[in-house]
Motif scaffolding. Structure first.
Motif, short mmCIF file in Angstrom:
data_model
loop_
_atom_site.label_atom_id
_atom_site.label_comp_id
_atom_site.label_asym_id
_atom_site.label_seq_id
_atom_site.Cartn_x
_atom_site.Cartn_y
_atom_site.Cartn_z
N VAL A 168 0.79 -0.74 0.21
CA VAL A 168 -0.45 0.36 0.25
C VAL A 168 0.71 1.64 -0.35
CG1 VAL A 168 -1.29 1.13 0.80
CG2 VAL A 168 -1.72 -1.44 1.13
N LYS A 169 0.57 1.93 -0.79
CA LYS A 169 1.26 3.62 -0.94
C LYS A 169 0.73 4.38 -0.36
CE LYS A 169 2.80 0.44 -3.78
NZ LYS A 169 4.29 -0.66 -2.97
N LEU A 170 1.28 4.72 0.67
CA LEU A 170 0.93 5.94 1.56
C LEU A 170 0.56 7.02 1.21
CD1 LEU A 170 0.88 4.84 5.64
CD2 LEU A 170 -1.36 4.48 4.07
N ILE A 171 -0.01 8.81 0.53
CA ILE A 171 0.30 9.97 0.36
C ILE A 171 -0.49 11.04 1.21
CG2 ILE A 171 0.40 11.26 -1.82
CD1 ILE A 171 1.28 8.40 -2.54
N GLY A 172 0.89 10.95 2.25
CA GLY A 172 0.23 11.94 3.12
C GLY A 172 0.07 13.92 2.86
N ILE A 173 -1.03 14.11 2.20
CA ILE A 173 -0.73 15.54 1.96
C ILE A 173 -1.12 16.87 2.68
CG2 ILE A 173 -1.94 14.80 -0.18
CD1 ILE A 173 -4.57 15.92 0.47
N SER A 174 -0.15 17.89 2.35
CA SER A 174 -1.13 19.03 2.90
C SER A 174 0.14 19.15 5.01
CB SER A 174 -1.82 19.58 3.38
OG SER A 174 -2.70 19.50 2.11
N SER A 175 1.56 18.92 4.19
CA SER A 175 1.81 18.20 5.72
C SER A 175 2.22 19.34 6.21
CB SER A 175 3.02 17.06 5.65
OG SER A 175 4.31 17.68 4.54
N GLY A 176 3.17 18.92 7.98
CA GLY A 176 3.70 20.06 8.34
C GLY A 176 2.72 21.43 8.78
N MET A 177 2.94 22.61 8.19
CA MET A 177 2.40 23.34 8.74
C MET A 177 1.57 23.91 8.17
SD MET A 177 2.96 24.14 11.95
CE MET A 177 2.29 25.54 12.62
N ALA A 178 1.22 23.71 6.50
CA ALA A 178 0.98 23.89 5.44
C ALA A 178 -0.47 24.30 5.11
CB ALA A 178 0.39 23.52 4.06
N TYR A 179 -1.14 23.81 6.25
CA TYR A 179 -2.78 24.48 6.63
C TYR A 179 -3.17 25.61 7.60
CZ TYR A 179 -5.71 20.23 5.07
OH TYR A 179 -6.15 19.86 3.69
N GLY A 180 -1.95 26.05 7.87
CA GLY A 180 -1.39 27.69 8.45
C GLY A 180 -2.58 27.48 9.73
N GLU A 181 -3.43 29.04 9.11
CA GLU A 181 -4.74 28.75 9.90
C GLU A 181 -6.28 28.14 10.67
OE1 GLU A 181 -6.11 29.66 5.82
OE2 GLU A 181 -4.37 29.99 6.65
N LEU A 182 -5.57 26.61 9.42
CA LEU A 182 -6.46 25.95 10.35
C LEU A 182 -6.43 25.02 11.65
CD1 LEU A 182 -7.52 23.77 7.22
CD2 LEU A 182 -9.09 25.76 8.18
N GLY A 183 -4.87 25.54 11.96
CA GLY A 183 -4.78 25.39 12.90
C GLY A 183 -4.24 24.14 13.79
N PRO A 184 -3.96 24.08 15.22
CA PRO A 184 -3.08 22.92 15.31
C PRO A 184 -4.05 20.90 15.23
CG PRO A 184 -3.94 23.92 16.96
CD PRO A 184 -4.15 24.65 16.06
N THR A 185 -5.46 21.40 14.58
CA THR A 185 -6.12 19.97 14.70
C THR A 185 -4.94 19.62 12.83
OG1 THR A 185 -7.65 21.12 13.52
CG2 THR A 185 -7.67 20.93 15.93
#
Length: 234
Positions: free
Chosen positions: A107-124
């Motif tokens: 299975v190939k896992l693709i984790g997108i929008s990693s790190g702090m990329a979601y910005g203002e959406l916060g720590p969740t």
């Protein structure tokens, strides 16, 4: 009068992932995509249009998503399981551990929008622990491509690799760093700049930043070698 400096064009690595996945699917009917209500953010709209019967959207149920991916792999399919890295690795860590890593499922896992990329959406929505969680699991290569070219190369590599792997992608635009036609090799660093005083090593979206840091150091008389090391594990 000096000519104006033209900023490098920035690319979203998710686009390179989606384009490569569609090309792989066109040549291999075993390729399937599994997502968690993230067709848009995973850039799977084109895949859905071209291969509607090969897209499985489980809704907001990440544990089920990884389990479905494992089941598809056990049934002979080649699943790419896609979702925001924070939810993919956080909510489904036990399934990744037991169903994929310990079982060595393809299975190939693709984790997108990693790190702090979601910005203002916060720590969740921030994914700052995914390296720590995934790199300790057996049989699970962890890869963070530096640009769209390496992303495409890593997706092709993953399709040929017999076993699970985790590709960590961002939604933050980055410039091209590697040459067209680059071939990804697990565990191999890429020399981006020669230097004899100090070596700077990074991966993912930080790589282009250390290239800029090397430019600053050069202006101060320090020759920095720059390495892109996309492979986090092994």
């Amino acid at each position: 009068m000096n000519a104006p400096v033209t900023a490098a064009k920035l690319y979203d690595c998710r686009d390179a992932f989606a384009e490569t996945l569609e090309a792989l699917a066109a040549g291999n009917d075993r390729v399937v995509a599994v997502c968690n209500d993230s067709v848009g953010s995973s850039k799977l709209g084109g895949f859905k249009s071209k291969f509607p019967e090969r897209l499985v959207n489980v809704g907001i149920a990440e544990q089920n998503m990884v389990g479905v991916g494992a089941g598809l792999a056990n049934g002979g399919q080649l699943p790419f399981v896609c979702g925001a890295s924070c939810f993919l690795t956080g909510r489904a860590l036990e399934q990744i551990k037991a169903d994929l890593a310990y079982s060595n499922a393809n299975v190939k896992l693709i984790g997108i929008s990693s790190g702090m990329a979601y910005g203002e959406l916060g720590p969740t929505h921030h994914s700052i622990e995914d390296f720590a969680w995934t790199r300790v699991l057996p049989n699970l290569p962890v890869i963070a491509p530096c640009d769209r070219i390496e992303t495409a190369a890593a997706v092709k590599w993953a399709a040929d690799y017999a076993g699970p792997c985790f590709l960590r992608l961002s939604r933050v635009g980055v410039p091209d760093l590697l040459p067209e036609g680059h071939v990804f090799e697990l565990g191999r660093a890429n020399l981006l700049r020669e230097g004899s005083d100090v070596t700077l090593i990074a991966n993912g979206t930080l790589t282009h930043r250390i290239v800029k840091a090397a430019d600053i150091l050069d202006s101060r008389g320090v020759k920095a070698r720059v390495l892109n090391m996309a492979t986090v594990r092994p």
